[in-house]
Design an enzyme around this catalytic site. Structure first.
Site, PDB file in Angstrom:
ATOM      1  N   GLY A  21      29.336 -49.123 -26.602  1.00 57.53           N
ATOM      2  CA  GLY A  21      28.876 -48.458 -27.878  1.00 57.53           C
ATOM      3  C   GLY A  21      30.138 -48.238 -28.827  1.00 57.53           C
ATOM      4  O   GLY A  21      31.165 -48.506 -28.366  1.00 57.53           O
ATOM      5  N   GLY A  23      32.183 -46.086 -31.581  1.00 57.98           N
ATOM      6  CA  GLY A  23      32.339 -44.807 -32.276  1.00 57.98           C
ATOM      7  C   GLY A  23      33.361 -44.910 -33.717  1.00 57.98           C
ATOM      8  O   GLY A  23      33.829 -46.156 -33.706  1.00 57.98           O
ATOM      9  N   LYS A  24      33.356 -44.122 -34.403  1.00 58.07           N
ATOM     10  CA  LYS A  24      34.245 -44.031 -35.525  1.00 58.07           C
ATOM     11  C   LYS A  24      35.569 -43.993 -34.999  1.00 58.07           C
ATOM     12  O   LYS A  24      36.761 -44.741 -35.706  1.00 58.07           O
ATOM     13  CB  LYS A  24      34.178 -42.717 -36.312  1.00 58.07           C
ATOM     14  CG  LYS A  24      34.863 -42.916 -37.835  1.00 58.07           C
ATOM     15  CD  LYS A  24      34.448 -41.762 -38.594  1.00 58.07           C
ATOM     16  CE  LYS A  24      34.995 -41.949 -40.149  1.00 58.07           C
ATOM     17  NZ  LYS A  24      34.765 -40.722 -40.991  1.00 58.07           N
ATOM     18  N   PHE A  25      35.798 -43.297 -34.034  1.00 62.23           N
ATOM     19  CA  PHE A  25      37.241 -43.244 -33.457  1.00 62.23           C
ATOM     20  C   PHE A  25      37.701 -44.191 -32.120  1.00 62.23           C
ATOM     21  O   PHE A  25      38.890 -44.017 -31.901  1.00 62.23           O
ATOM     22  CB  PHE A  25      37.481 -41.731 -32.826  1.00 62.23           C
ATOM     23  CG  PHE A  25      37.416 -40.604 -33.991  1.00 62.23           C
ATOM     24  CD1 PHE A  25      36.426 -39.909 -34.383  1.00 62.23           C
ATOM     25  CD2 PHE A  25      38.804 -40.436 -34.545  1.00 62.23           C
ATOM     26  CE1 PHE A  25      36.262 -39.144 -35.393  1.00 62.23           C
ATOM     27  CE2 PHE A  25      38.450 -39.352 -35.669  1.00 62.23           C
ATOM     28  CZ  PHE A  25      37.582 -39.061 -36.077  1.00 62.23           C
ATOM     29  N   GLY A  26      36.615 -44.996 -31.925  1.00 55.74           N
ATOM     30  CA  GLY A  26      36.816 -45.879 -30.905  1.00 55.74           C
ATOM     31  C   GLY A  26      35.813 -46.369 -30.286  1.00 55.74           C
ATOM     32  O   GLY A  26      34.589 -46.272 -30.818  1.00 55.74           O
ATOM     33  N   VAL A  28      33.273 -47.579 -26.733  1.00 55.84           N
ATOM     34  CA  VAL A  28      32.788 -46.908 -25.342  1.00 55.84           C
ATOM     35  C   VAL A  28      32.489 -48.133 -24.555  1.00 55.84           C
ATOM     36  O   VAL A  28      31.928 -48.914 -25.095  1.00 55.84           O
ATOM     37  CB  VAL A  28      31.815 -45.959 -25.628  1.00 55.84           C
ATOM     38  CG1 VAL A  28      31.109 -45.382 -24.187  1.00 55.84           C
ATOM     39  CG2 VAL A  28      31.760 -45.183 -26.530  1.00 55.84           C
ATOM     40  N   LYS A  43      35.455 -43.776 -23.044  1.00 57.44           N
ATOM     41  CA  LYS A  43      35.510 -43.572 -24.530  1.00 57.44           C
ATOM     42  C   LYS A  43      36.993 -43.904 -24.923  1.00 57.44           C
ATOM     43  O   LYS A  43      37.694 -43.000 -24.081  1.00 57.44           O
ATOM     44  CB  LYS A  43      34.928 -42.437 -25.084  1.00 57.44           C
ATOM     45  CG  LYS A  43      34.812 -42.550 -26.608  1.00 57.44           C
ATOM     46  CD  LYS A  43      33.869 -41.719 -27.107  1.00 57.44           C
ATOM     47  CE  LYS A  43      33.657 -41.739 -28.664  1.00 57.44           C
ATOM     48  NZ  LYS A  43      32.542 -41.038 -29.250  1.00 57.44           N
ATOM     49  N   ASP A 137      24.224 -31.713 -32.460  1.00 56.37           N
ATOM     50  CA  ASP A 137      23.496 -32.295 -33.383  1.00 56.37           C
ATOM     51  C   ASP A 137      22.266 -33.220 -32.585  1.00 56.37           C
ATOM     52  O   ASP A 137      22.508 -34.188 -31.985  1.00 56.37           O
ATOM     53  CB  ASP A 137      24.586 -33.416 -33.822  1.00 56.37           C
ATOM     54  CG  ASP A 137      24.066 -33.679 -35.118  1.00 56.37           C
ATOM     55  OD1 ASP A 137      24.604 -34.495 -35.670  1.00 56.37           O
ATOM     56  OD2 ASP A 137      22.805 -33.254 -35.522  1.00 56.37           O
ATOM     57  N   LYS A 139      19.621 -35.045 -33.001  1.00 59.82           N
ATOM     58  CA  LYS A 139      18.781 -36.009 -33.615  1.00 59.82           C
ATOM     59  C   LYS A 139      18.523 -36.969 -32.098  1.00 59.82           C
ATOM     60  O   LYS A 139      19.631 -36.884 -31.339  1.00 59.82           O
ATOM     61  CB  LYS A 139      19.565 -36.837 -34.611  1.00 59.82           C
ATOM     62  CG  LYS A 139      19.949 -35.919 -35.670  1.00 59.82           C
ATOM     63  CD  LYS A 139      20.460 -37.001 -37.061  1.00 59.82           C
ATOM     64  CE  LYS A 139      21.852 -37.547 -36.576  1.00 59.82           C
ATOM     65  NZ  LYS A 139      22.993 -36.714 -36.686  1.00 59.82           N
ATOM     66  N   ASN A 142      21.351 -38.877 -30.867  1.00 57.78           N
ATOM     67  CA  ASN A 142      22.285 -38.229 -29.962  1.00 57.78           C
ATOM     68  C   ASN A 142      21.637 -38.008 -28.674  1.00 57.78           C
ATOM     69  O   ASN A 142      22.303 -37.135 -27.768  1.00 57.78           O
ATOM     70  CB  ASN A 142      22.941 -37.043 -30.489  1.00 57.78           C
ATOM     71  CG  ASN A 142      23.667 -37.413 -31.698  1.00 57.78           C
ATOM     72  OD1 ASN A 142      24.204 -38.407 -32.061  1.00 57.78           O
ATOM     73  ND2 ASN A 142      23.879 -36.262 -32.292  1.00 57.78           N
ATOM     74  N   ASP A 155      25.709 -35.796 -27.745  1.00 52.54           N
ATOM     75  CA  ASP A 155      26.414 -34.993 -28.847  1.00 52.54           C
ATOM     76  C   ASP A 155      27.751 -36.121 -29.009  1.00 52.54           C
ATOM     77  O   ASP A 155      28.639 -35.976 -28.532  1.00 52.54           O
ATOM     78  CB  ASP A 155      27.020 -33.792 -28.214  1.00 52.54           C
ATOM     79  CG  ASP A 155      27.746 -33.080 -29.271  1.00 52.54           C
ATOM     80  OD1 ASP A 155      27.525 -33.362 -30.474  1.00 52.54           O
ATOM     81  OD2 ASP A 155      28.744 -32.232 -28.896  1.00 52.54           O
ATOM     82  N   THR A 172      20.888 -39.105 -41.804  1.00 55.53           N
ATOM     83  CA  THR A 172      19.341 -38.752 -41.752  1.00 55.53           C
ATOM     84  C   THR A 172      19.097 -37.345 -42.067  1.00 55.53           C
ATOM     85  O   THR A 172      19.689 -36.624 -41.260  1.00 55.53           O
ATOM     86  CB  THR A 172      18.997 -38.968 -40.067  1.00 55.53           C
ATOM     87  OG1 THR A 172      19.607 -40.271 -39.655  1.00 55.53           O
ATOM     88  CG2 THR A 172      17.556 -38.932 -39.873  1.00 55.53           C
TER      89      THR A 172
HETATM   90  C1  LIG Z   1      30.072 -35.223 -23.844  1.00 52.53           C
HETATM   91  O1  LIG Z   1      30.195 -36.481 -24.710  1.00 52.53           O
HETATM   92  C2  LIG Z   1      31.044 -36.378 -25.612  1.00 52.53           C
HETATM   93  C3  LIG Z   1      32.245 -35.618 -25.801  1.00 52.53           C
HETATM   94  C4  LIG Z   1      33.236 -35.774 -26.768  1.00 52.53           C
HETATM   95  C5  LIG Z   1      33.087 -36.952 -27.633  1.00 52.53           C
HETATM   96  C6  LIG Z   1      33.975 -37.443 -28.558  1.00 52.53           C
HETATM   97  O2  LIG Z   1      34.019 -38.423 -29.086  1.00 52.53           O
HETATM   98  N1  LIG Z   1      34.674 -36.372 -29.161  1.00 52.53           N
HETATM   99  C7  LIG Z   1      35.630 -36.553 -30.331  1.00 52.53           C
HETATM  100  C8  LIG Z   1      36.072 -37.668 -30.577  1.00 52.53           C
HETATM  101  C9  LIG Z   1      36.916 -37.775 -31.426  1.00 52.53           C
HETATM  102  C10 LIG Z   1      37.342 -36.670 -32.308  1.00 52.53           C
HETATM  103  C11 LIG Z   1      36.896 -35.566 -31.988  1.00 52.53           C
HETATM  104  C12 LIG Z   1      35.990 -35.242 -31.090  1.00 52.53           C
HETATM  105  C13 LIG Z   1      31.876 -37.722 -27.595  1.00 52.53           C
HETATM  106  C14 LIG Z   1      31.063 -37.726 -26.543  1.00 52.53           C
HETATM  107  N2  LIG Z   1      29.771 -38.214 -26.328  1.00 52.53           N
HETATM  108  C15 LIG Z   1      29.420 -39.580 -26.846  1.00 52.53           C
HETATM  109  O3  LIG Z   1      30.442 -40.216 -27.386  1.00 52.53           O
HETATM  110  C16 LIG Z   1      28.302 -40.099 -26.149  1.00 52.53           C
HETATM  111  C17 LIG Z   1      28.200 -41.788 -26.345  1.00 52.53           C
HETATM  112  S1  LIG Z   1      29.358 -42.289 -25.331  1.00 52.53           S
HETATM  113  C18 LIG Z   1      28.862 -42.452 -23.581  1.00 52.53           C
HETATM  114  C19 LIG Z   1      27.581 -42.981 -23.384  1.00 52.53           C
HETATM  115  C20 LIG Z   1      26.847 -42.680 -22.089  1.00 52.53           C
HETATM  116  N3  LIG Z   1      25.616 -43.437 -21.492  1.00 52.53           N
HETATM  117  C21 LIG Z   1      25.300 -44.347 -22.392  1.00 52.53           C
HETATM  118  N4  LIG Z   1      24.266 -45.510 -22.180  1.00 52.53           N
HETATM  119  C22 LIG Z   1      24.298 -46.038 -23.197  1.00 52.53           C
HETATM  120  C23 LIG Z   1      25.156 -45.729 -24.040  1.00 52.53           C
HETATM  121  C24 LIG Z   1      26.127 -44.684 -23.798  1.00 52.53           C
HETATM  122  C25 LIG Z   1      27.242 -44.060 -24.085  1.00 52.53           C
END
Ligand SMILES: COc1ccc(C(=O)Nc2ccccc2)cc1NC(=O)CCSCc1cnc2[nH]ccc2c1
Length: 273
Positions: A21, A23-26, A28, A43, A137, A139, A142, A155, A172
């Site tokens: 996956g 993300g904007k910040f990197g 996964v 991540k 969020d 949606k 998420n 989330d 959306t």
């Molecule tokens: C508890 O969760 C999270 C907590 C924190 C953050 C986050 O990035 N925080 C942030 C970043 C930068 C600045 C400020 C805050 C992200 C998540 N969650 C995800 O990103 C879900 C998809 S990644 C995982 C995952 C799992 N299982 C999958 N199966 C298929 C794809 C997939 C993808």
């Protein structure tokens, strides 16, 4: 054996697998913890990106919040660590991926499946609100599914453009509650509104206020212009629940606890989640 408490994880503890996956910040990646063989989602967030968007404080606060959350329908943040240039989040891996991709493939869910997901979401939100965590969020982008098909509120942190295929993906607006469209103060009750939107979309395959252009969608939301296509696979109880959630006055929306007691949920939701 007793899981020894690691003070500090590091990249060396993991074998990195395929990219799963963006993300904007990197990015996964799938990853396996070497000691236990446990598969996780790793991540990778670039510190330079965090500085640029001044997000390190937000990430720190989010990690504190997420670390305290432990609910079967909320994606777990197991651990985090960093090196000179990156922050790593060790997240639960949901093996069946994004819920809305399943929705697109099946066109709509059965009443049992829809009710089970709504009950899981309501339960997760009760838990989050008890922990004073809101703005989950919720949606479809998420929402993920684990290996047993159990729903997980993922989330996606902040401003993460999940690699969604939705035509109205960017921002959306179908999920905005009237008080948000009208820029009024909003509280926890927006989640109840969103559950109504999701329940409708799970059963009909499209969100209730979808329209050709965004202006019309916003008008339909503030007017609560709710119409149910006549179709045999949606019961009167389901429509009744949706009508009790898509209510303009946020104080009159069915509460999360009453959603869990609603006849349609009691009759159709699988209690194992
Ligand atoms: C508890 O969760 C999270 C907590 C924190 C953050 C986050 O990035 N925080 C942030 C970043 C930068 C600045 C400020 C805050 C992200 C998540 N969650 C995800 O990103 C879900 C998809 S990644 C995982 C995952 C799992 N299982 C999958 N199966 C298929 C794809 C997939 C993808």
């Amino acid at each position: 054996e007793k899981q020894r408490k690691k003070e500090e994880w590091s990249l060396a503890d993991f074998e990195i697998g395929k990219f799963i996956g963006e993300g904007k910040f990197g990015k996964v990646y799938l990853a396996r913890e070497k000691q236990s063989g446990y598969v996780v989602a790793l991540k990778v967030i670039f510190k330079k990106k965090l500085e640029k968007y001044r997000f390190h404080a937000h990430l720190r606060r989010e990690i504190e919040i997420q670390h305290g959350l432990n609910h079967p329908n909320v994606l777990r943040l197991f651990a985090w660590f960093h090196d000179a240039t990156r922050v790593f989040l060790v997240l639960e891996f949901a093996a069946r991926g994004e819920l809305y991709k399943v929705l697109r493939k099946l066109h709509h869910f059965s009443e049992k499946r829809a009710a089970t997901y709504i009950a899981s979401l309501a339960g997760a939100l009760v838990y989050c609100h008890e922990k004073h965590v809101i703005h989950r969020d919720i949606k479809p982008e998420n929402l993920l599914l684990d290996i047993e098909g159990r729903l997980k509120i993922a989330d996606f942190g902040w401003a993460v453009q999940s690699n969604a295929k939705r035509k109205t993906m960017c921002g959306t607006i179908d999920y905005l509650a009237p008080e948000m469209v009208e820029n009024k103060a909003h509280d926890y009750a927006v989640d109840n509104w969103t559950l109504g939107i999701l329940c409708y979309e799970f059963l009909y395959g499209i969100p209730p206020f979808e329209a050709e252009d965004q202006k019309d969608t916003l008008n339909r939301i503030v007017k609560v212009d709710l119409k149910f296509p006549s179709t045999p696979h949606v019961s009167a109880e389901a429509k009744e629940l949706i009508s009790k959630l898509l209510v303009k006055d946020s104080s009159k929306r069915l509460s999360l606890k009453n959603i869990l007691k609603h006849p349609w949920i009691v009759k159709n939701a699988d209690p194992t989640g």
